[in-house]
Design a protein around this motif. Sequence first.
Motif, mmCIF file in Angstrom:
data_model
loop_
_atom_site.group_PDB
_atom_site.id
_atom_site.type_symbol
_atom_site.label_atom_id
_atom_site.label_comp_id
_atom_site.label_asym_id
_atom_site.label_seq_id
_atom_site.Cartn_x
_atom_site.Cartn_y
_atom_site.Cartn_z
ATOM 1 N N ALA A 1 0.825 -1.202 0.000
ATOM 2 C CA ALA A 1 0.000 0.000 0.000
ATOM 3 C C ALA A 1 0.863 1.257 0.000
ATOM 4 O O ALA A 1 2.041 1.223 0.365
ATOM 5 C CB ALA A 1 -0.909 -0.015 1.225
ATOM 6 N N PRO A 2 0.297 2.375 -0.420
ATOM 7 C CA PRO A 2 1.030 3.639 -0.355
ATOM 8 C C PRO A 2 1.360 4.005 1.087
ATOM 9 O O PRO A 2 0.790 3.447 2.025
ATOM 10 C CB PRO A 2 0.048 4.654 -0.967
ATOM 11 N N PRO A 3 2.268 4.951 1.292
ATOM 12 C CA PRO A 3 2.590 5.362 2.670
ATOM 13 C C PRO A 3 1.367 5.945 3.344
ATOM 14 O O PRO A 3 0.485 6.516 2.699
ATOM 15 C CB PRO A 3 3.675 6.428 2.467
ATOM 16 N N ALA A 4 1.288 5.758 4.661
ATOM 17 C CA ALA A 4 0.141 6.250 5.417
ATOM 18 C C ALA A 4 0.643 6.932 6.683
ATOM 19 O O ALA A 4 1.743 6.635 7.162
ATOM 20 C CB ALA A 4 -0.789 5.098 5.776
ATOM 21 N N PRO A 5 -0.139 7.851 7.250
ATOM 22 C CA PRO A 5 0.293 8.535 8.476
ATOM 23 C C PRO A 5 0.594 7.562 9.606
ATOM 24 O O PRO A 5 -0.152 6.619 9.841
ATOM 25 C CB PRO A 5 -0.924 9.404 8.831
ATOM 26 N N GLY A 6 1.700 7.809 10.279
ATOM 27 C CA GLY A 6 2.035 7.009 11.449
ATOM 28 C C GLY A 6 2.494 5.606 11.160
ATOM 29 O O GLY A 6 2.610 4.782 12.062
ATOM 30 N N ALA A 7 2.772 5.286 9.880
ATOM 31 C CA ALA A 7 3.190 3.928 9.532
ATOM 32 C C ALA A 7 4.396 3.972 8.621
ATOM 33 O O ALA A 7 4.477 4.797 7.719
ATOM 34 C CB ALA A 7 2.043 3.179 8.843
ATOM 35 N N ALA A 8 5.358 3.111 8.880
ATOM 36 C CA ALA A 8 6.527 3.015 8.010
ATOM 37 C C ALA A 8 6.156 2.178 6.800
ATOM 38 O O ALA A 8 5.544 1.124 6.920
ATOM 39 C CB ALA A 8 7.687 2.377 8.761
ATOM 40 N N SER A 9 6.501 2.658 5.604
ATOM 41 C CA SER A 9 6.147 1.944 4.382
ATOM 42 C C SER A 9 7.400 1.586 3.600
ATOM 43 O O SER A 9 8.281 2.406 3.412
ATOM 44 C CB SER A 9 5.219 2.798 3.516
ATOM 45 N N THR A 10 7.466 0.362 3.168
ATOM 46 C CA THR A 10 8.574 -0.055 2.306
ATOM 47 C C THR A 10 8.151 -0.013 0.839
ATOM 48 O O THR A 10 8.944 -0.260 -0.046
ATOM 49 C CB THR A 10 9.005 -1.491 2.654
ATOM 50 N N ALA A 11 6.882 0.329 0.616
ATOM 51 C CA ALA A 11 6.362 0.293 -0.750
ATOM 52 C C ALA A 11 6.647 1.570 -1.515
ATOM 53 O O ALA A 11 6.521 1.600 -2.723
ATOM 54 C CB ALA A 11 4.854 0.053 -0.711
ATOM 55 N N SER A 12 7.004 2.614 -0.819
ATOM 56 C CA SER A 12 7.125 3.911 -1.460
ATOM 57 C C SER A 12 8.567 4.380 -1.491
ATOM 58 O O SER A 12 9.349 4.120 -0.577
ATOM 59 C CB SER A 12 6.277 4.948 -0.714
ATOM 60 N N GLY A 13 8.882 5.107 -2.556
ATOM 61 C CA GLY A 13 10.185 5.751 -2.634
ATOM 62 C C GLY A 13 10.141 7.168 -2.111
ATOM 63 O O GLY A 13 11.122 7.904 -2.231
ATOM 64 N N TRP A 14 9.002 7.581 -1.540
ATOM 65 C CA TRP A 14 8.868 8.939 -1.022
ATOM 66 C C TRP A 14 9.931 9.209 0.029
ATOM 67 O O TRP A 14 10.112 8.420 0.961
ATOM 68 C CB TRP A 14 7.470 9.126 -0.432
ATOM 69 N N ASN A 15 10.617 10.338 -0.126
ATOM 70 C CA ASN A 15 11.673 10.681 0.825
ATOM 71 C C ASN A 15 11.160 11.424 2.046
ATOM 72 O O ASN A 15 11.951 11.894 2.876
ATOM 73 C CB ASN A 15 12.769 11.503 0.134
ATOM 74 N N GLY A 16 9.849 11.533 2.175
ATOM 75 C CA GLY A 16 9.264 12.174 3.353
ATOM 76 C C GLY A 16 9.158 13.683 3.249
ATOM 77 O O GLY A 16 8.806 14.344 4.226
ATOM 78 N N LYS A 17 9.437 14.247 2.062
ATOM 79 C CA LYS A 17 9.428 15.700 1.887
ATOM 80 C C LYS A 17 8.486 16.069 0.737
ATOM 81 O O LYS A 17 8.278 15.280 -0.178
ATOM 82 C CB LYS A 17 10.849 16.192 1.591
ATOM 83 N N LEU A 18 7.958 17.278 0.805
ATOM 84 C CA LEU A 18 6.952 17.710 -0.158
ATOM 85 C C LEU A 18 7.423 18.959 -0.895
ATOM 86 O O LEU A 18 7.960 19.890 -0.287
ATOM 87 C CB LEU A 18 5.633 18.014 0.572
ATOM 88 N N VAL A 19 7.216 18.969 -2.214
ATOM 89 C CA VAL A 19 7.399 20.175 -3.024
ATOM 90 C C VAL A 19 6.017 20.651 -3.450
ATOM 91 O O VAL A 19 5.207 19.862 -3.952
ATOM 92 C CB VAL A 19 8.266 19.900 -4.269
#
Length: 735
Positions: free
Chosen positions: A210-228
């Motif tokens: 699943a995609p990343p979700a609040p309060g949960a660590a996700s290994t499915a996403s390459g999101w670096n945790g930052k937003l543009v």
Amino acid sequence: MRTGRIQFAATVAFALATLGAQVALAQTKLKIDVLSSRPELVTGGDALVRVTGGDAAPSVAVDGRDVSASFKADPKGGWVGLVTGLKDGDNKLTVKGAGGEQALTLTNYKVNGPLFAGPQQEPFVCENETFGLDPATDASCAAPAKVSYYYRNKGGEWKPFDPNGQRPSDIGTTKTTEGKEVPLIVRQEKGVINRSAYLINILHDPAAGAPPAPGAASTASGWNGKLVYSFGGGVQANYHMGRSLGMMTGTDNKYFIEDLGGGLYDYFVTRGYAVATGSLNVMGTNNDDVKSAETMAKVKEHFVEEFGAPAFTIGHGASGGSMQQHLIANNYPGLLDGIMPARNYPDTISFLQPLYDCELLQNVFKSSSQKYSREQMDAISGKYWGYCVSNGTRYPNARAENCDASVKDVIANDPKVKALGVRCTYQDNLVNVFGKDPKTGFARNPFDNVGVQYGLVALNEGKITFDQFLDVNQRVGGLDINGKVQPQRMVGDTEALRRAYETGRITGTGALANVPMVDIRSYVDGDPLGLGDPNVDVHDGYHSAVMRARLQKYLGSAANHVMLTAASLGRVQLDTRTGGSPLITVSGDGLAAIDKWLTAVANDKSDQPLAKKVAAHRPADLVDACFPTKQGALVGAIEKITDMEKCKTLFKFSGDARLAAGAPATDDVFKCQLKPVDAKDYKTAPNEEQLAQLRKTFPDGVCDYTKPGVAQVKTGGTWAFFTGDGQYKFLDKTP
């Protein structure tokens, strides 16, 4: 003696024990934080909430309704939960636990209704189909969100990706800022928020979970945790949804994934940044920066509720996109943690005023019996004259009929809409800010040129004659209420100007010191390719110097502001879409630098004011610099020069007609205080006849730029909440 010592020791022990208990209680006291928005500005019926304090999961209720099951332990500490089902208006959130009991009021608004930008416009044209969304069924433009996937193949081409179909064999990979190598697959969500189409792109391989979700660590996403957050250019009145999304491109088979307008190309997604934007975050669709801020607040709120709070949010965008970044950072702190304004303008009024002057001076030079050389026109306008020829009427925001084609169609074909008297001037589009002039029923007008001595600097430098100086100022005129040239000078509404300064429509005295600013521009001043006066680029460079002057004057420091000027290939299109161009190279380096800067600020847990943290953590090698091209055939062959005196000779900035009339370097006096005509102001004293002509030309006096502008006040606070017709309150004081 011994008994006294025992009693004293017992007293100290009791005091220490009591203090220890108080410290322990303080450490376990429950605290509620709304992660997705301000608690008084919740939209859409839900809010992402964090509870900290205590040793066990808290009990959480909304108006007595138990929502505890929504809260999960957060790896970052505390418990995080998405509270749903909020009614419009106030909702009492109560949290109980070992750390005591706390309550917080969540005030909820409709996601497609007004929030803090004031009453919504009528008419308003929904353009959902432009973005592949279901047609709107009412004035809210509401439509179900849609999720699509795209991948970039090993040849560098973006293609649609079917998460339920056969997996392509040519999926490319990328390495994020966190050093994680992932398939280059993007989850894209589009929908409608605030009557604006919105876009969210995030790296995610559906095969991994699943995609990343609040309060949960996700290994499915390459999101670096930052937003543009992406902001688009242009400047035009609103009344419609728009057909573009920030600076993200939807052409050339790129599917709104790459930034081909600001010089960042594919840098965001390939480095792991999530990207969000909205169609009302495009100044060419909507020149109301308050509505842009409101749209961003709602879109970011939705992003946080879906994926969790980013480590920080970086603003990006060129031209009109730079105006929005400056204005939002100045007036709505917390939405943007850092900004990367490209082809910078400090704000919208500062962009428009020089263009209005250009149009007036064009009219003078075309119709005058006096003869003006090219050099004299340069000197009077304060800039390369071809700029005025090309751009004087390119952004006619003073014109009442300056509406988008879609809006004009509705006006022409709907008698009820035509009866509304739709006006597409800058100020009418911001009527919630400026209010209405009771004499006309139209928005109050902040633009003024009474007392401006056009060409004063040129006269005193001996570049024009006194007769030419008189000629320009006697015939320059102004723009009337509908934006047409008139013989009389334009008189700005004092109340409109006060509101412009106090609410932050003119940047400089708000919260900008709290935000790292990396100002990147490709140098396009003049006509480097010899394309002629009708083709001079509008993005001349002196606006960066104006912003620097404002920071230094009003905030006392420009430690948070870095200016990077890159050599141009001659046209913005070439700079932003040619791989390896100086602009693209410098932009990539700037993104890495501001990431490093913001990371250091975020890691600073001291109690120092944010502005001091921002100043202290600027990377040592991130300094003002220019980047000329080296000799040779390689497009990307550039060198870095930090000697700003040398940079000034390589990349010469000009100015505008107000600076050339003696205005201060801050260029923020939009209606000047007046003083009597004084012969001492002129290097060569005028004779009696000339002096009489001056007094006739300026019967009320000339600009006194040693004084602040008329109604020029400091920003009254931040998070201005507009209720209509120029009425507002501030939710926060200016920091």
